[in-house]
Design a protein around this motif. Structure first.
Motif, PDB file in Angstrom:
ATOM      1  N   GLY A 210      13.137 -44.037 -52.526  1.00 18.57           N
ATOM      2  CA  GLY A 210      12.973 -44.392 -53.937  1.00 18.57           C
ATOM      3  C   GLY A 210      12.889 -43.167 -54.824  1.00 18.57           C
ATOM      4  N   SER A 211      12.156 -42.150 -54.355  1.00 14.77           N
ATOM      5  CA  SER A 211      12.028 -40.911 -55.139  1.00 14.77           C
ATOM      6  C   SER A 211      13.372 -40.212 -55.279  1.00 14.77           C
ATOM      7  CB  SER A 211      11.011 -39.984 -54.471  1.00 14.77           C
ATOM      8  OG  SER A 211       9.758 -40.625 -54.336  1.00 14.77           O
ATOM      9  N   LEU A 212      14.130 -40.118 -54.180  1.00 10.33           N
ATOM     10  CA  LEU A 212      15.427 -39.453 -54.230  1.00 10.33           C
ATOM     11  C   LEU A 212      16.414 -40.211 -55.116  1.00 10.33           C
ATOM     12  CD1 LEU A 212      15.866 -38.332 -50.509  1.00 10.33           C
ATOM     13  CD2 LEU A 212      15.276 -36.914 -52.483  1.00 10.33           C
ATOM     14  N   LEU A 213      16.389 -41.538 -55.025  1.00 14.21           N
ATOM     15  CA  LEU A 213      17.307 -42.335 -55.839  1.00 14.21           C
ATOM     16  C   LEU A 213      17.015 -42.164 -57.325  1.00 14.21           C
ATOM     17  CD1 LEU A 213      19.669 -44.264 -55.490  1.00 14.21           C
ATOM     18  CD2 LEU A 213      18.053 -46.164 -55.509  1.00 14.21           C
ATOM     19  N   LEU A 214      15.741 -42.123 -57.686  1.00 16.16           N
ATOM     20  CA  LEU A 214      15.392 -41.904 -59.091  1.00 16.16           C
ATOM     21  C   LEU A 214      15.806 -40.504 -59.536  1.00 16.16           C
ATOM     22  CD1 LEU A 214      13.994 -42.955 -61.637  1.00 16.16           C
ATOM     23  CD2 LEU A 214      11.850 -42.021 -60.747  1.00 16.16           C
ATOM     24  N   ALA A 215      15.619 -39.526 -58.651  1.00 12.58           N
ATOM     25  CA  ALA A 215      16.029 -38.160 -59.000  1.00 12.58           C
ATOM     26  C   ALA A 215      17.543 -38.068 -59.185  1.00 12.58           C
ATOM     27  CB  ALA A 215      15.561 -37.195 -57.906  1.00 12.58           C
ATOM     28  N   LEU A 216      18.303 -38.727 -58.298  1.00  6.43           N
ATOM     29  CA  LEU A 216      19.760 -38.725 -58.442  1.00  6.43           C
ATOM     30  C   LEU A 216      20.185 -39.402 -59.739  1.00  6.43           C
ATOM     31  CD1 LEU A 216      20.829 -39.574 -54.775  1.00  6.43           C
ATOM     32  CD2 LEU A 216      20.975 -37.355 -55.935  1.00  6.43           C
ATOM     33  N   ARG A 217      19.473 -40.439 -60.093  1.00  3.87           N
ATOM     34  CA  ARG A 217      19.798 -41.114 -61.363  1.00  3.87           C
ATOM     35  C   ARG A 217      19.484 -40.210 -62.549  1.00  3.87           C
ATOM     36  NH1 ARG A 217      16.244 -42.440 -65.798  1.00  3.87           N
ATOM     37  NH2 ARG A 217      17.289 -44.054 -67.012  1.00  3.87           N
ATOM     38  N   ASN A 218      18.342 -39.471 -62.476  1.00  2.00           N
ATOM     39  CA  ASN A 218      17.971 -38.577 -63.577  1.00  2.00           C
ATOM     40  C   ASN A 218      18.961 -37.430 -63.733  1.00  2.00           C
ATOM     41  OD1 ASN A 218      15.712 -40.102 -64.176  1.00  2.00           O
ATOM     42  ND2 ASN A 218      14.325 -38.873 -62.910  1.00  2.00           N
ATOM     43  N   PHE A 219      19.538 -36.987 -62.595  1.00  2.00           N
ATOM     44  CA  PHE A 219      20.511 -35.891 -62.665  1.00  2.00           C
ATOM     45  C   PHE A 219      21.927 -36.388 -62.898  1.00  2.00           C
ATOM     46  CE2 PHE A 219      17.072 -33.645 -60.480  1.00  2.00           C
ATOM     47  CZ  PHE A 219      17.047 -32.473 -61.207  1.00  2.00           C
ATOM     48  N   GLY A 220      22.097 -37.678 -63.093  1.00  2.00           N
ATOM     49  CA  GLY A 220      23.403 -38.215 -63.403  1.00  2.00           C
ATOM     50  C   GLY A 220      24.314 -38.412 -62.219  1.00  2.00           C
ATOM     51  N   VAL A 221      23.805 -38.201 -61.011  1.00  2.13           N
ATOM     52  CA  VAL A 221      24.644 -38.394 -59.826  1.00  2.13           C
ATOM     53  C   VAL A 221      24.800 -39.871 -59.525  1.00  2.13           C
ATOM     54  CG1 VAL A 221      24.852 -37.885 -57.364  1.00  2.13           C
ATOM     55  CG2 VAL A 221      23.926 -36.154 -58.936  1.00  2.13           C
ATOM     56  N   ALA A 222      23.692 -40.619 -59.618  1.00  3.34           N
ATOM     57  CA  ALA A 222      23.741 -42.063 -59.384  1.00  3.34           C
ATOM     58  C   ALA A 222      23.820 -42.797 -60.712  1.00  3.34           C
ATOM     59  CB  ALA A 222      22.504 -42.518 -58.603  1.00  3.34           C
ATOM     60  N   ALA A 223      24.431 -43.980 -60.666  1.00  2.40           N
ATOM     61  CA  ALA A 223      24.570 -44.781 -61.881  1.00  2.40           C
ATOM     62  C   ALA A 223      23.201 -45.239 -62.364  1.00  2.40           C
ATOM     63  CB  ALA A 223      25.463 -45.990 -61.606  1.00  2.40           C
ATOM     64  N   SER A 224      23.049 -45.337 -63.675  1.00  4.32           N
ATOM     65  CA  SER A 224      21.793 -45.775 -64.260  1.00  4.32           C
ATOM     66  C   SER A 224      21.825 -47.287 -64.432  1.00  4.32           C
ATOM     67  CB  SER A 224      21.576 -45.087 -65.611  1.00  4.32           C
ATOM     68  OG  SER A 224      20.370 -45.503 -66.187  1.00  4.32           O
ATOM     69  N   ASN A 225      20.971 -47.964 -63.661  1.00  2.00           N
ATOM     70  CA  ASN A 225      20.861 -49.421 -63.759  1.00  2.00           C
ATOM     71  C   ASN A 225      19.431 -49.816 -63.430  1.00  2.00           C
ATOM     72  OD1 ASN A 225      20.712 -49.384 -60.836  1.00  2.00           O
ATOM     73  ND2 ASN A 225      22.958 -49.221 -60.844  1.00  2.00           N
ATOM     74  N   ALA A 226      19.195 -51.120 -63.434  1.00  2.00           N
ATOM     75  CA  ALA A 226      17.828 -51.601 -63.193  1.00  2.00           C
ATOM     76  C   ALA A 226      17.319 -51.166 -61.823  1.00  2.00           C
ATOM     77  CB  ALA A 226      17.782 -53.120 -63.314  1.00  2.00           C
ATOM     78  N   PHE A 227      18.218 -51.071 -60.843  1.00  2.00           N
ATOM     79  CA  PHE A 227      17.790 -50.680 -59.495  1.00  2.00           C
ATOM     80  C   PHE A 227      17.383 -49.217 -59.433  1.00  2.00           C
ATOM     81  CE2 PHE A 227      18.873 -49.109 -55.211  1.00  2.00           C
ATOM     82  CZ  PHE A 227      17.962 -49.871 -54.478  1.00  2.00           C
ATOM     83  N   THR A 228      18.219 -48.323 -60.005  1.00  2.00           N
ATOM     84  CA  THR A 228      17.908 -46.902 -59.942  1.00  2.00           C
ATOM     85  C   THR A 228      16.745 -46.533 -60.854  1.00  2.00           C
ATOM     86  OG1 THR A 228      19.621 -46.500 -61.614  1.00  2.00           O
ATOM     87  CG2 THR A 228      20.243 -46.273 -59.294  1.00  2.00           C
ATOM     88  N   VAL A 229      16.654 -47.196 -62.016  1.00  3.51           N
ATOM     89  CA  VAL A 229      15.545 -46.912 -62.927  1.00  3.51           C
ATOM     90  C   VAL A 229      14.205 -47.248 -62.279  1.00  3.51           C
ATOM     91  CG1 VAL A 229      14.463 -47.623 -65.091  1.00  3.51           C
ATOM     92  CG2 VAL A 229      16.915 -47.127 -65.029  1.00  3.51           C
ATOM     93  N   ASN A 230      14.164 -48.356 -61.536  1.00  8.40           N
ATOM     94  CA  ASN A 230      12.915 -48.801 -60.912  1.00  8.40           C
ATOM     95  C   ASN A 230      12.864 -48.485 -59.417  1.00  8.40           C
ATOM     96  OD1 ASN A 230      11.738 -50.347 -63.269  1.00  8.40           O
ATOM     97  ND2 ASN A 230      13.694 -51.411 -63.043  1.00  8.40           N
ATOM     98  N   ALA A 231      13.647 -47.498 -58.982  1.00  7.74           N
ATOM     99  CA  ALA A 231      13.713 -47.176 -57.548  1.00  7.74           C
ATOM    100  C   ALA A 231      12.365 -46.713 -57.011  1.00  7.74           C
ATOM    101  CB  ALA A 231      14.770 -46.099 -57.311  1.00  7.74           C
ATOM    102  N   LEU A 232      11.639 -45.913 -57.795  1.00  8.77           N
ATOM    103  CA  LEU A 232      10.337 -45.420 -57.324  1.00  8.77           C
ATOM    104  C   LEU A 232       9.336 -46.553 -57.197  1.00  8.77           C
ATOM    105  CD1 LEU A 232       8.658 -43.013 -56.481  1.00  8.77           C
ATOM    106  CD2 LEU A 232       8.070 -42.635 -58.886  1.00  8.77           C
TER     107      LEU A 232
END
Length: 638
Positions: free
Chosen positions: A368-390
């Protein structure tokens, strides 16, 4: 040779031509990118709104300007002439830990048919302070948000920075956002219409309520288990869940909205403080859950070192600058997760109960921490799943850990039950062994008691001095012999003797010598008697022989004669020669009706022997010629 040289010159010319072409292409590409950047800066992208926007990502329309100047909250105007850089990637909005002040510029124009209101929300709630300067035809307007501000000073009451924008049809407005934070400066923002934001906010609030309700339920359930079982792991789980939950309250902005709405210094220190407590709780819980001291002593020492390091870090969050402590905690938290995963894997290899569940829980949080970090750095798409990954990762972690606690408790109970059963079996075997020993001892005691009773009976029927049968034993034997003789029609002889000259022995040599003399007399009587005869001492110096199955009166007389001869031989006691004799009376029971008559007749015969001069024998009534045992004759009158 000339041909080879010509070939080399041609190849070198071709390589030089290719290098020149590549350099020209690279230069052309750089010029193109520069032109595009200049055009993008000059174009200043305009966001046109039609009144139907829903979670519109603003990063393509934002321009950024960073400054190290200390912009005070009271400064009235944005830097209108500053050189703003357009954003090409979302990751450019994640500025990390920085002391810079960051300005964002956004140009809007309404194409809606009616006046409308929009909401601009920043997705990272833990921003200390962010202000909006709205520049339009009506002048400059200002709004404020951030968790360092008291709740009453925020323009809109929301857990994350939220701003309202009102536009008339066709109106164009430029927005300037000024942001700074002691934590990570993440400025990802989205735009909604007011109605769409209200609907999405309800869904987000439902998700948060579900998360914190689950966390509260798990903590309460394990607290009840601790109160019932007194197992320390459950209490440490509750402490870990509570500190982690408080950290998530600070991270999601709910803490600043409801628990510490006054803002101020605590608003910026709450997140690092609770993160430090969560790290402490994680280490303490992991040590107890995995029983690392017993299963993996080396890893246990590493956990103790991590605990010793984490404790002053947590205390420092209350004293040192919040930006520094957040950076330290970011690295410490990652190191703790890696350390706990390593310890969990080591325990899993050793088949520690629920260790695999522990590893899975740690991976959920790390994922969850890594997915949120990837979303913050723009690597992963920003959606409800990545925003609330942590949130999702921490919830799954707590669920798995609670399940692991139950599994571990079940395994420990089974092992304890097996140990208890083994102990009970050992106790049962011990009891059986004790019972066997007790039975053996009872049997031995019973045998000893029987032998003692037999010995007592023998002692009761035995003369203590000579070891011969005493008067009681003689009477019992005589009664039985009398009955057998009458039943079998056999002759029974009773030989009664009294020692002659025994009293002077006692008077001259003492009673001890007299006792030794009696013992030797007993030995000689035993030697003279038949094996089937009973030799008894009646008392004093009187002895008796009960002779069953005697063949004739003559055999009785011969036996009495041998006795007289044996007793006539001198006795040597302590070097002294002693001579004694005996007076013997013999009774055959002829005409007797009972044993007493037989004894009486022998006694009378013995006294007649004494009267006849001692050291002789005298017979009781004898069979007359022709008389049989079936027809006893009348007793003699002597």
């Amino acid at each position: 040779m000339p041909q080879d040289s010509s070939r080399h010159r041609v190849q070198a010319t071709r390589r030089a031509a290719r290098g020149t072409v590549a350099a020209r292409v690279l230069l052309l590409a750089l010029l193109t990118l520069f032109a595009l950047a200049v055009r993008a800066e000059e174009a200043r992208p305009l966001l046109r709104l039609d009144g139907h926007e829903r979670a519109l990502d603003l990063y393509p329309y934002l321009a950024l300007y960073r400054t190290t100047d200390d912009v005070r909250p009271g400064d009235p105007a944005p830097p209108l002439q500053a050189h703003f850089q357009p954003l090409l990637r979302r990751s450019e909005l994640n500025l990390g830990y920085t002391a810079d002040r960051v300005w964002l510029r956004l140009e809007l124009q309404s194409q809606a048919a009616q006046p409308a209101e929009w909401r601009i929300a920043f997705s990272y709630p833990a921003l200390d302070r962010i202000e909006l300067f709205s520049l339009g035809a009506d002048g400059l307007q200002r709004q404020s948000a951030g968790d360092s501000l008291p709740r009453t000073q925020r323009s809109l009451d929301h857990r994350a920075p939220l701003f309202a924008v009102h536009l008339a049809p066709g109106e164009r407005r430029t927005l300037y956002f000024l942001a700074h934070s002691s934590g990570s400066l993440s400025l990802d923002a989205r735009l909604w219409t007011a109605a769409a934001f209200l609907h999405d906010n309800q869904n987000a609030s439902l998700l948060l309520a579900l998360y914190f309700g689950t966390l509260l339920g798990l903590a309460g359930y394990n607290l009840l288990l601790f109160l019932a079982l007194r197992e320390r792991s459950f209490l440490l789980y509750v402490l870990f869940a509570a500190s982690g939950g408080l950290a998530m309250l600070a991270l999601t902005g709910l803490g600043a909205q409801y628990l510490w709405p006054q803002g101020g210094a605590w608003g910026t220190r709450a997140l690092p403080c609770f993160l430090g407590l969560a790290n402490l709780g994680a280490i303490l819980f992991s040590r107890s859950f995995l029983d690392s001291a017993r299963h993996v002593p080396r890893w246990h020492r590493l956990l103790n070192i991590a605990l010793a390091v984490q404790l002053p870090i947590t205390l420092a969050t209350l004293l040192l600058a919040a930006p520094l402590m957040l950076q330290v905690l970011a690295h410490a938290s990652l190191a703790n997760i890696v350390l706990l995963l390593g310890c969990g894997l080591a325990c899993a290899r050793r088949q520690v109960p629920a260790a695999r569940v522990f590893v899975a829980a740690g991976l959920m949080l790390l994922g969850g921490s890594l997915l949120l970090a990837l979303r913050n750095f723009g690597v992963a798409a920003s959606n409800a799943f990545t925003v609330n990954a942590l949130l999702l990762g921490s919830a799954l972690e707590l669920l798995l850990l609670s399940f692991g606690l139950a599994q571990r408790l079940s395994v420990l109970r089974q092992r304890q039950a097996a140990v208890t059963l083994d102990a009970q079996q050992q106790d049962l075997r011990a009891l059986q062994e004790q019972e066997r020993i007790l039975e053996q001892r009872v049997a031995e005691r019973t045998e000893a008691l029987a032998a003692a009773n037999e010995r007592l009976r023998e002692l009761a029927l035995q003369d203590p001095l000579t070891g011969l049968a005493n008067r009681t034993a003689m009477r019992q034997h005589l009664e039985q012999a009398w009955q057998r003789a009458r039943r079998r029609r056999e002759m029974l002889a009773l030989i009664l003797l009294d020692l002659d000259g025994f009293k002077p022995v006692n008077d001259c040599h003492g009673h001890e010598t007299g006792d030794r003399l009696l013992v030797q007399v007993a030995h000689r009587l035993q030697a003279s008697a038949r094996s089937s005869d009973l030799v008894a001492r009646l008392g004093g110096d009187e002895f008796v022989l009960v002779c069953e199955g005697i063949g004739s009166e003559l055999q009785a007389e011969q036996l009495a004669g041998r006795i007289l001869e044996e007793l006539a031989r001198p006795f040597r006691l302590d070097g002294v020669e002693i001579r004694i004799g005996a007076s013997i009376g013999i009774s055959f029971g002829l005409g007797c009706q009972c044993c007493e008559d037989l004894l009486r007749e022998a006694d009378q015969a013995m006294y007649r022997a004494k009267a006849a001069g001692r050291n002789c024998m005298h017979l009781g009534r004898r069979l007359a010629e022709g008389e049989t045992l079936d027809e006893p004759a009348a007793p003699d009158e002597l």
